[in-house]
Design an enzyme around this catalytic site. Sequence first.
Site, PDB file in Angstrom:
ATOM      1  N   SER A  75      -7.343   6.227  -9.569  1.00 47.38           N
ATOM      2  CA  SER A  75      -6.809   4.963  -8.810  1.00 47.38           C
ATOM      3  C   SER A  75      -7.803   4.370  -7.794  1.00 47.38           C
ATOM      4  O   SER A  75      -7.895   3.187  -7.446  1.00 47.38           O
ATOM      5  CB  SER A  75      -5.568   5.003  -8.360  1.00 47.38           C
ATOM      6  OG  SER A  75      -5.364   6.213  -7.541  1.00 47.38           O
ATOM      7  N   HIS A 313      -4.138   3.764  -0.672  1.00 48.24           N
ATOM      8  CA  HIS A 313      -5.025   3.250  -1.357  1.00 48.24           C
ATOM      9  C   HIS A 313      -5.930   2.464  -0.810  1.00 48.24           C
ATOM     10  O   HIS A 313      -5.514   1.681  -0.096  1.00 48.24           O
ATOM     11  CB  HIS A 313      -4.615   2.927  -2.752  1.00 48.24           C
ATOM     12  CG  HIS A 313      -4.129   3.882  -3.781  1.00 48.24           C
ATOM     13  ND1 HIS A 313      -2.985   4.548  -3.618  1.00 48.24           N
ATOM     14  CD2 HIS A 313      -4.678   4.613  -5.093  1.00 48.24           C
ATOM     15  CE1 HIS A 313      -2.950   5.675  -4.520  1.00 48.24           C
ATOM     16  NE2 HIS A 313      -3.709   5.491  -5.310  1.00 48.24           N
TER      17      HIS A 313
END
Length: 334
Positions: A75, A313
């Site tokens: 990711s 993230h």
Amino acid sequence: MTRMATLMTRRTAYTALAVAGIALSAAACSTASGAMPAAGVATSPAGAATAPAGAVTSRAGAVVLQGSYVALGDSYTAGPDIPAQTGATAGCDQSTSSYPYLVAQRLRLNLTDMSCSGATIADLSGAQLTGDGSNPAQLSPLSTATRLVTLGIGGNDIGWSAIITRCTELDLVPVLIPGEAAAGSTPCQDYYTSGGADRIRQKIQAAAGLLAGALTQVRHRAPDARVYLVGYPDLLPAGGGTCGHTLGVTQGDVAFLNDEALQLNSALRQAAQAAGTTYVDTYGPSVGHDACSDPASRWIEPLLPASPAAPLHPNAAGEQGMADAVTRAVTGNG
């Protein structure tokens, strides 16, 4: 995180992190897709992103490579929740603002982006179920025609999201207690090092062993490619910082987790060196842009993102920073 959990419930992990952030925010108060690809990038019927074919030149003007670029990874490579989302495989959460797309645009390379959220090292050589579709083995497009390969992976093999979630659970009460003693407490570290063994480092060592085999496969499938193993950017401030109300982790445990992240990057660097692969440091350039930094300067979003990105993230700025690091490594223009 087990492999089945990674394959089938990736969004559950994101949701758990977000819920932890909401719970922390509430407690703190009580005490105190479908967008079009970016311009210049087309999507082929197979889902491969392409940019105009051309040449990559060094600062001196010499051609260093041209043609096909295959991006592999998890990711942090794909860019979940960053506009504009793209990709043929539902659930992989690829973004046209991810570093592979930015590198391909800048260096005018033909990109095949195989990155996928939730990917582990095993998904490089085997199909990955996402819950919304199946991503083919990431190594499948590699061939003698491939000229550039980037790989960013390993975090899911150690269960990084599950570790952070567990730490927020263990640290919820201490982070709300004022005073240096509470800030310096380390419930998370105590949990993961109980019995005299650091279970996170054991997972890091195991992942490094798997990665060595994967890099060998990359070299076998794409013998003429330049291969770059991309490290992870700075998630947490080195000194612990003031992350209590941002991440729900005590200052002592922030320092512990940051050290574990450094150990993961160190293992990736050693694996790259052993395989004759170039390691790309994204941690150094990202220092000061961690999830606990000012929203205007951060590369990584906290549990409750202020910019479009998955919790913990990279946001668009983070992907841009990673793209800059990769581009410098490829062209030698650092």
